[in-house]
Design a protein around this motif. Structure first.
Motif, PDB file in Angstrom:
ATOM      1  N   UNK A 192       0.825  -1.216   0.000  1.00 45.85           N
ATOM      2  CA  UNK A 192       0.000   0.000   0.000  1.00 45.85           C
ATOM      3  C   UNK A 192       0.853   1.257   0.000  1.00 45.85           C
ATOM      4  N   UNK A 193       0.297   2.291  -0.549  1.00 46.31           N
ATOM      5  CA  UNK A 193       0.892   3.629  -0.472  1.00 46.31           C
ATOM      6  C   UNK A 193       0.700   4.096   0.967  1.00 46.31           C
ATOM      7  N   UNK A 194       1.760   4.449   1.639  1.00 46.37           N
ATOM      8  CA  UNK A 194       1.688   4.776   3.065  1.00 46.37           C
ATOM      9  C   UNK A 194       1.660   6.271   3.365  1.00 46.37           C
ATOM     10  N   UNK A 195       1.677   7.106   2.357  1.00 45.11           N
ATOM     11  CA  UNK A 195       1.652   8.548   2.607  1.00 45.11           C
ATOM     12  C   UNK A 195       0.285   8.952   3.140  1.00 45.11           C
ATOM     13  N   UNK A 196       0.292   9.871   4.090  1.00 43.20           N
ATOM     14  CA  UNK A 196      -0.963  10.335   4.702  1.00 43.20           C
ATOM     15  C   UNK A 196      -1.880  10.959   3.656  1.00 43.20           C
ATOM     16  N   UNK A 197      -1.299  11.698   2.713  1.00 42.71           N
ATOM     17  CA  UNK A 197      -2.111  12.361   1.701  1.00 42.71           C
ATOM     18  C   UNK A 197      -2.896  11.357   0.858  1.00 42.71           C
ATOM     19  N   UNK A 198      -2.320  10.204   0.559  1.00 45.72           N
ATOM     20  CA  UNK A 198      -3.014   9.190  -0.230  1.00 45.72           C
ATOM     21  C   UNK A 198      -4.274   8.723   0.502  1.00 45.72           C
ATOM     22  N   UNK A 199      -4.119   8.418   1.785  1.00 40.52           N
ATOM     23  CA  UNK A 199      -5.248   7.960   2.586  1.00 40.52           C
ATOM     24  C   UNK A 199      -6.320   9.047   2.667  1.00 40.52           C
ATOM     25  N   UNK A 200      -5.898  10.274   2.849  1.00 46.20           N
ATOM     26  CA  UNK A 200      -6.840  11.384   2.945  1.00 46.20           C
ATOM     27  C   UNK A 200      -7.640  11.560   1.660  1.00 46.20           C
ATOM     28  N   UNK A 201      -6.963  11.504   0.525  1.00 48.25           N
ATOM     29  CA  UNK A 201      -7.639  11.695  -0.759  1.00 48.25           C
ATOM     30  C   UNK A 201      -8.584  10.537  -1.050  1.00 48.25           C
ATOM     31  N   UNK A 202      -8.180   9.308  -0.738  1.00 43.64           N
ATOM     32  CA  UNK A 202      -9.057   8.164  -0.984  1.00 43.64           C
ATOM     33  C   UNK A 202     -10.329   8.259  -0.133  1.00 43.64           C
ATOM     34  N   UNK A 203     -10.176   8.641   1.121  1.00 46.09           N
ATOM     35  CA  UNK A 203     -11.345   8.799   1.990  1.00 46.09           C
ATOM     36  C   UNK A 203     -12.233   9.941   1.506  1.00 46.09           C
ATOM     37  N   UNK A 204     -11.629  11.040   1.075  1.00 47.94           N
ATOM     38  CA  UNK A 204     -12.414  12.173   0.585  1.00 47.94           C
ATOM     39  C   UNK A 204     -13.190  11.802  -0.675  1.00 47.94           C
ATOM     40  N   UNK A 205     -12.596  11.002  -1.549  1.00 47.74           N
ATOM     41  CA  UNK A 205     -13.313  10.548  -2.745  1.00 47.74           C
ATOM     42  C   UNK A 205     -14.561   9.758  -2.359  1.00 47.74           C
ATOM     43  N   UNK A 206     -14.401   8.888  -1.379  1.00 49.68           N
ATOM     44  CA  UNK A 206     -15.518   8.069  -0.925  1.00 49.68           C
ATOM     45  C   UNK A 206     -16.616   8.939  -0.307  1.00 49.68           C
ATOM     46  N   UNK A 207     -16.250   9.878   0.531  1.00 49.09           N
ATOM     47  CA  UNK A 207     -17.209  10.785   1.163  1.00 49.09           C
ATOM     48  C   UNK A 207     -17.911  11.633   0.112  1.00 49.09           C
ATOM     49  N   UNK A 208     -17.141  12.124  -0.850  1.00 49.97           N
ATOM     50  CA  UNK A 208     -17.706  12.950  -1.920  1.00 49.97           C
ATOM     51  C   UNK A 208     -18.777  12.181  -2.681  1.00 49.97           C
ATOM     52  N   UNK A 209     -18.502  10.928  -2.971  1.00 49.36           N
ATOM     53  CA  UNK A 209     -19.475  10.121  -3.709  1.00 49.36           C
ATOM     54  C   UNK A 209     -20.711   9.837  -2.864  1.00 49.36           C
TER      55      UNK A 209
END
Length: 96
Positions: free
Chosen positions: A23-40
């Motif tokens: 997995x990509x371990x950068x905090x920004x990756x996790x933040x963006x993936x969660x935001x995409x899910x919330x946005x949808x």
């Protein structure tokens, strides 16, 4: 939207990343993936024509992109960080 669904979305991303050995371990990756899910979960156009089994449905979501995802994800991460820090060990792990 029920705030528990927002927290559940963050925890789902957390568990997916923990379970992925590459997995990509950068905090920004996790933040963006969660935001995409919330946005949808919070947006979109939903239309229905007709009734019963012959009904036609349309579900269209706007593209989630740009700096707003980083801001939403960062705020979501801050809101959930204490939960993950103190109860993260309770998150289920997928058996290998």
């Amino acid at each position: 939207m029920d705030p528990r669904r927002v927290v559940a979305a963050w925890l789902a991303i957390e568990m997916i990343i923990r379970d992925d050995p590459q997995a990509e371990r950068k905090a920004e990756f996790k933040q963006v993936q969660a935001a995409k899910l919330i946005h949808k979960m919070a947006s979109g156009t939903h239309k229905r024509w007709g009734e019963g089994a012959n009904a036609k449905e349309l579900h269209v979501y706007p593209r989630s992109r740009g700096r707003v995802l980083r801001h939403v994800g960062e705020a979501l991460g801050q809101a959930c960080e204490l939960l993950v820090e103190h109860r993260g060990h309770d998150l289920p792990e997928q058996p290998r």
